[in-house]
Design a protein around this motif. Structure first.
Motif, PDB file in Angstrom:
ATOM      1  N   PHE A   1       8.849   0.900  -3.234  1.00  0.00           N
ATOM      2  CA  PHE A   1       7.461   0.921  -2.757  1.00  0.00           C
ATOM      3  C   PHE A   1       7.189  -0.275  -1.847  1.00  0.00           C
ATOM      4  N   ARG A   2       7.693  -1.444  -2.215  1.00  0.00           N
ATOM      5  CA  ARG A   2       7.482  -2.655  -1.411  1.00  0.00           C
ATOM      6  C   ARG A   2       8.152  -2.515  -0.043  1.00  0.00           C
ATOM      7  N   LEU A   3       9.371  -1.968  -0.021  1.00  0.00           N
ATOM      8  CA  LEU A   3      10.057  -1.761   1.255  1.00  0.00           C
ATOM      9  C   LEU A   3       9.259  -0.821   2.164  1.00  0.00           C
ATOM     10  N   GLU A   4       8.724   0.229   1.575  1.00  0.00           N
ATOM     11  CA  GLU A   4       7.944   1.181   2.361  1.00  0.00           C
ATOM     12  C   GLU A   4       6.693   0.519   2.938  1.00  0.00           C
ATOM     13  N   ARG A   5       6.000  -0.268   2.122  1.00  0.00           N
ATOM     14  CA  ARG A   5       4.813  -0.970   2.617  1.00  0.00           C
ATOM     15  C   ARG A   5       5.185  -1.968   3.705  1.00  0.00           C
ATOM     16  N   ASN A   6       6.283  -2.693   3.521  1.00  0.00           N
ATOM     17  CA  ASN A   6       6.716  -3.667   4.534  1.00  0.00           C
ATOM     18  C   ASN A   6       7.061  -2.985   5.852  1.00  0.00           C
ATOM     19  N   TYR A   7       7.738  -1.851   5.766  1.00  0.00           N
ATOM     20  CA  TYR A   7       8.099  -1.103   6.971  1.00  0.00           C
ATOM     21  C   TYR A   7       6.845  -0.669   7.724  1.00  0.00           C
ATOM     22  N   LEU A   8       5.878  -0.125   6.991  1.00  0.00           N
ATOM     23  CA  LEU A   8       4.632   0.287   7.623  1.00  0.00           C
ATOM     24  C   LEU A   8       3.915  -0.913   8.248  1.00  0.00           C
TER      25      LEU A   8
ATOM     26  N   GLU B   1      -4.964   2.095  11.995  1.00  0.00           N
ATOM     27  CA  GLU B   1      -5.816   2.873  11.087  1.00  0.00           C
ATOM     28  C   GLU B   1      -4.970   3.768  10.180  1.00  0.00           C
ATOM     29  N   GLY B   2      -3.993   4.436  10.755  1.00  0.00           N
ATOM     30  CA  GLY B   2      -3.089   5.273   9.959  1.00  0.00           C
ATOM     31  C   GLY B   2      -2.293   4.441   8.969  1.00  0.00           C
ATOM     32  N   PHE B   3      -1.885   3.258   9.402  1.00  0.00           N
ATOM     33  CA  PHE B   3      -1.139   2.357   8.519  1.00  0.00           C
ATOM     34  C   PHE B   3      -1.964   1.998   7.289  1.00  0.00           C
ATOM     35  N   LEU B   4      -3.221   1.628   7.504  1.00  0.00           N
ATOM     36  CA  LEU B   4      -4.069   1.233   6.378  1.00  0.00           C
ATOM     37  C   LEU B   4      -4.241   2.371   5.384  1.00  0.00           C
ATOM     38  N   SER B   5      -4.386   3.566   5.885  1.00  0.00           N
ATOM     39  CA  SER B   5      -4.529   4.731   5.017  1.00  0.00           C
ATOM     40  C   SER B   5      -3.245   4.966   4.217  1.00  0.00           C
ATOM     41  N   LEU B   6      -2.116   4.952   4.889  1.00  0.00           N
ATOM     42  CA  LEU B   6      -0.835   5.145   4.197  1.00  0.00           C
ATOM     43  C   LEU B   6      -0.543   4.016   3.217  1.00  0.00           C
ATOM     44  N   TYR B   7      -0.889   2.801   3.588  1.00  0.00           N
ATOM     45  CA  TYR B   7      -0.656   1.650   2.728  1.00  0.00           C
ATOM     46  C   TYR B   7      -1.410   1.818   1.413  1.00  0.00           C
ATOM     47  N   ARG B   8      -2.671   2.227   1.516  1.00  0.00           N
ATOM     48  CA  ARG B   8      -3.475   2.453   0.305  1.00  0.00           C
ATOM     49  C   ARG B   8      -2.885   3.580  -0.543  1.00  0.00           C
ATOM     50  N   GLU B   9      -2.422   4.641   0.101  1.00  0.00           N
ATOM     51  CA  GLU B   9      -1.826   5.753  -0.637  1.00  0.00           C
ATOM     52  C   GLU B   9      -0.551   5.327  -1.360  1.00  0.00           C
ATOM     53  N   ILE B  10       0.238   4.497  -0.715  1.00  0.00           N
ATOM     54  CA  ILE B  10       1.471   4.008  -1.344  1.00  0.00           C
ATOM     55  C   ILE B  10       1.135   3.133  -2.551  1.00  0.00           C
ATOM     56  N   LEU B  11       0.154   2.266  -2.393  1.00  0.00           N
ATOM     57  CA  LEU B  11      -0.260   1.430  -3.532  1.00  0.00           C
ATOM     58  C   LEU B  11      -0.753   2.289  -4.691  1.00  0.00           C
ATOM     59  N   LEU B  12      -1.557   3.293  -4.389  1.00  0.00           N
ATOM     60  CA  LEU B  12      -2.071   4.178  -5.426  1.00  0.00           C
ATOM     61  C   LEU B  12      -0.924   4.934  -6.101  1.00  0.00           C
ATOM     62  N   ALA B  13       0.010   5.433  -5.316  1.00  0.00           N
ATOM     63  CA  ALA B  13       1.161   6.147  -5.883  1.00  0.00           C
ATOM     64  C   ALA B  13       1.959   5.224  -6.801  1.00  0.00           C
TER      65      ALA B  13
END
Length: 53
Positions: free
Chosen positions: A12-19, A31-43
């Motif tokens: 999960f951390r690698l995915e957030r760092n990549y984004l 804007e898309g990054f922020l949305s995906l970042y929040r979704e990854i944290l929630l997941a």
């Protein structure tokens, strides 16, 4: 079980760092990054929390 959770946290951390890297390079993706970042944290929270029950 603990080792597996560490692996998932790392993934999960690698995915957030990549984004984050993409968002820094291309402002139009911010804007898309922020949305995906929040979704990854929630997941991450939901996945790791569901294993505790």
């Amino acid at each position: 079980m603990e080792f597996r959770d560490e692996i998932y946290r790392y993934a999960f951390r690698l995915e957030r760092n990549y984004l984050g890297q993409i968002a820094q390079q291309k402002q139009e993706y911010r804007e898309g990054f922020l949305s995906l970042y929040r979704e990854i944290l929630l997941a991450e929270v939901l996945f790791l929390h569901s294993e505790d029950e």
